[in-house]
Design a protein around this motif. Structure first.
Motif, short mmCIF file in Angstrom:
data_model
loop_
_atom_site.label_atom_id
_atom_site.label_comp_id
_atom_site.label_asym_id
_atom_site.label_seq_id
_atom_site.Cartn_x
_atom_site.Cartn_y
_atom_site.Cartn_z
N GLN A 1 35.35 -1.47 -10.73
CA GLN A 1 35.48 -0.02 -10.60
C GLN A 1 34.13 0.71 -10.65
OE1 GLN A 1 38.53 1.19 -9.89
NE2 GLN A 1 39.15 -0.97 -9.97
N THR A 2 33.04 -0.05 -10.58
CA THR A 2 31.70 0.54 -10.65
C THR A 2 31.12 0.71 -9.25
OG1 THR A 2 31.38 -0.68 -12.72
CG2 THR A 2 29.45 0.38 -11.75
N ARG A 3 30.51 1.88 -9.02
CA ARG A 3 29.91 2.17 -7.72
C ARG A 3 28.48 2.65 -7.89
NH1 ARG A 3 33.52 -0.47 -6.80
NH2 ARG A 3 35.24 -0.22 -5.32
N LEU A 4 27.68 2.49 -6.83
CA LEU A 4 26.26 2.80 -6.86
C LEU A 4 25.89 3.67 -5.65
CD1 LEU A 4 23.29 2.23 -7.88
CD2 LEU A 4 23.33 0.26 -6.33
N THR A 5 25.10 4.72 -5.91
CA THR A 5 24.54 5.55 -4.85
C THR A 5 23.03 5.59 -5.02
OG1 THR A 5 26.52 6.92 -4.65
CG2 THR A 5 24.46 7.86 -3.82
N VAL A 6 22.29 5.31 -3.94
CA VAL A 6 20.83 5.26 -3.99
C VAL A 6 20.26 6.14 -2.89
CG1 VAL A 6 18.77 3.81 -3.95
CG2 VAL A 6 20.93 2.88 -4.83
N ASP A 7 19.39 7.07 -3.29
CA ASP A 7 18.70 7.95 -2.33
C ASP A 7 17.20 7.69 -2.39
OD1 ASP A 7 20.89 9.56 -1.31
OD2 ASP A 7 21.01 10.41 -3.33
N LEU A 8 16.58 7.51 -1.23
CA LEU A 8 15.14 7.40 -1.12
C LEU A 8 14.57 8.79 -0.82
CD1 LEU A 8 13.05 5.02 -1.14
CD2 LEU A 8 13.11 5.13 1.36
N THR A 9 13.49 9.18 -1.52
CA THR A 9 12.86 10.48 -1.26
C THR A 9 11.46 10.35 -0.67
OG1 THR A 9 12.11 10.53 -3.58
CG2 THR A 9 14.19 11.64 -3.06
N GLU A 10 10.79 9.25 -0.92
CA GLU A 10 9.47 8.96 -0.34
C GLU A 10 9.41 7.49 0.04
OE1 GLU A 10 7.09 11.00 0.36
OE2 GLU A 10 7.78 12.80 -0.67
N PRO A 11 8.83 7.16 1.17
CA PRO A 11 8.06 7.99 2.11
C PRO A 11 8.92 8.83 3.06
CG PRO A 11 8.13 5.74 2.88
CD PRO A 11 8.80 5.74 1.54
N ALA A 12 10.23 8.62 3.05
CA ALA A 12 11.12 9.44 3.88
C ALA A 12 12.44 9.56 3.15
CB ALA A 12 11.33 8.80 5.26
N GLU B 1 0.82 -1.21 0.00
CA GLU B 1 0.00 0.00 0.00
C GLU B 1 0.85 1.26 0.00
OE1 GLU B 1 -3.30 -0.01 -0.30
OE2 GLU B 1 -3.11 -2.19 -0.49
N ALA B 2 2.15 1.12 0.03
CA ALA B 2 3.04 2.28 0.16
C ALA B 2 3.60 2.70 -1.20
CB ALA B 2 4.18 1.97 1.12
N GLU B 3 3.72 4.01 -1.40
CA GLU B 3 4.40 4.57 -2.55
C GLU B 3 5.83 4.88 -2.15
OE1 GLU B 3 3.47 5.11 -5.60
OE2 GLU B 3 1.30 4.79 -5.56
N VAL B 4 6.78 4.43 -2.96
CA VAL B 4 8.19 4.75 -2.71
C VAL B 4 8.76 5.42 -3.94
CG1 VAL B 4 8.51 2.85 -1.08
CG2 VAL B 4 9.04 2.51 -3.50
N SER B 5 9.70 6.33 -3.73
CA SER B 5 10.35 6.99 -4.84
C SER B 5 11.76 7.38 -4.42
CB SER B 5 9.57 8.23 -5.31
OG SER B 5 9.44 9.16 -4.26
N GLY B 6 12.58 7.63 -5.41
CA GLY B 6 13.96 8.01 -5.11
C GLY B 6 14.75 8.14 -6.39
N LYS B 7 16.07 8.03 -6.28
CA LYS B 7 16.94 8.14 -7.44
C LYS B 7 18.22 7.36 -7.18
CE LYS B 7 18.92 12.48 -5.72
NZ LYS B 7 19.15 13.92 -5.99
N PHE B 8 18.89 6.97 -8.27
CA PHE B 8 20.18 6.29 -8.12
C PHE B 8 21.10 6.69 -9.26
CE2 PHE B 8 17.54 3.21 -10.47
CZ PHE B 8 18.37 2.84 -11.51
N THR B 9 22.39 6.59 -9.00
CA THR B 9 23.41 6.85 -10.02
C THR B 9 24.50 5.80 -9.92
OG1 THR B 9 24.56 8.39 -8.54
CG2 THR B 9 23.06 9.35 -10.17
N TYR B 10 25.07 5.48 -11.08
CA TYR B 10 26.29 4.69 -11.13
C TYR B 10 27.46 5.65 -11.31
CZ TYR B 10 22.80 1.22 -12.66
OH TYR B 10 21.68 0.42 -12.78
N SER B 11 28.63 5.22 -10.89
CA SER B 11 29.85 5.97 -11.14
C SER B 11 30.99 5.00 -11.42
CB SER B 11 30.20 6.88 -9.96
OG SER B 11 30.41 6.12 -8.78
#
Length: 203
Positions: A132-143, A87-97
């Protein structure tokens, strides 16, 4: 003699042994060779929770005539995702480097020469180097929370990955699927709906 051939159906009438199958050989269609730059993702579904994904422009790809591919993710724009978990909405973003390298083929089978076709199979072969690949993940919703901070792709597991709906493709570009060349545009469409489709333009 006829009876002997019937008993050995793999031997053709010429008396020559039948060819055996083998793994696809390296080599790519001429239209995919060169320097490429991502223009972003088409509006796409991905991940175990059918996340909606957009963004991802800016990373660079070099593909050689032998199928050797090198990706430079530095400068990539974030991939923005949204998904429903129960029942939850989740959102965020991620990037590779960083970088990744590995061999690709567009050959349908072994023993064939690189195809001149503008569409066909897209397949990684051999070992892919993600060291040599890295990942960053940020959650924006629900927190708001940084779930993964510049970590190896193999670390995208457990509760943190589940909180994003498993929206991150942990083997970007090196996915089995199909390719289409259209002038200076290369589109890669993975077989797995959970992987990222890519649109690349000649750099």
């Amino acid at each position: 003699m006829r009876r002997q051939l019937d008993a050995c159906p793999d031997v053709p009438a010429t008396g020559e042994p039948a060819p055996t199958s083998a793994a696809p050989t390296a080599g790519v269609a001429e239209c995919v060779v060169g320097e490429w730059r991502s223009t972003g993702l088409p509006a796409a579904d991905g991940g175990a929770a059918d996340a909606d994904l957009t963004g991802g422009a800016g990373f660079r790809v070099t593909i050689g005539t032998d199928g050797g591919a090198a990706i430079t993710f530095d400068g990539m724009e974030p991939v923005v995702f949204s998904a429903r978990l129960g029942e939850a909405e989740v959102s965020g973003k991620f990037t590779y480097s960083g970088q990744a390298t590995g061999p690709m083929t567009t050959n349908a089978g072994s023993g064939t020469s690189p195809s001149p076709a503008t569409t066909g199979n897209w397949q990684p072969i051999g070992d892919i180097n993600w060291d040599q690949t890295r990942l960053t993940v940020d959650l924006t919703e629900p927190a708001s929370a940084r779930l993964f901070d510049n970590v190896p792709l193999e670390d995208y597991t457990g509760d943190g990955a589940a909180r994003t709906g498993d929206a991150v493709d942990i083997d970007p570009f090196f996915d089995t699927g199909t390719y289409t060349c259209d002038g200076d545009t290369l589109t890669v469409t993975p077989d797995d709906d959970g992987d990222l489709p890519l649109i690349l333009e000649r750099a």
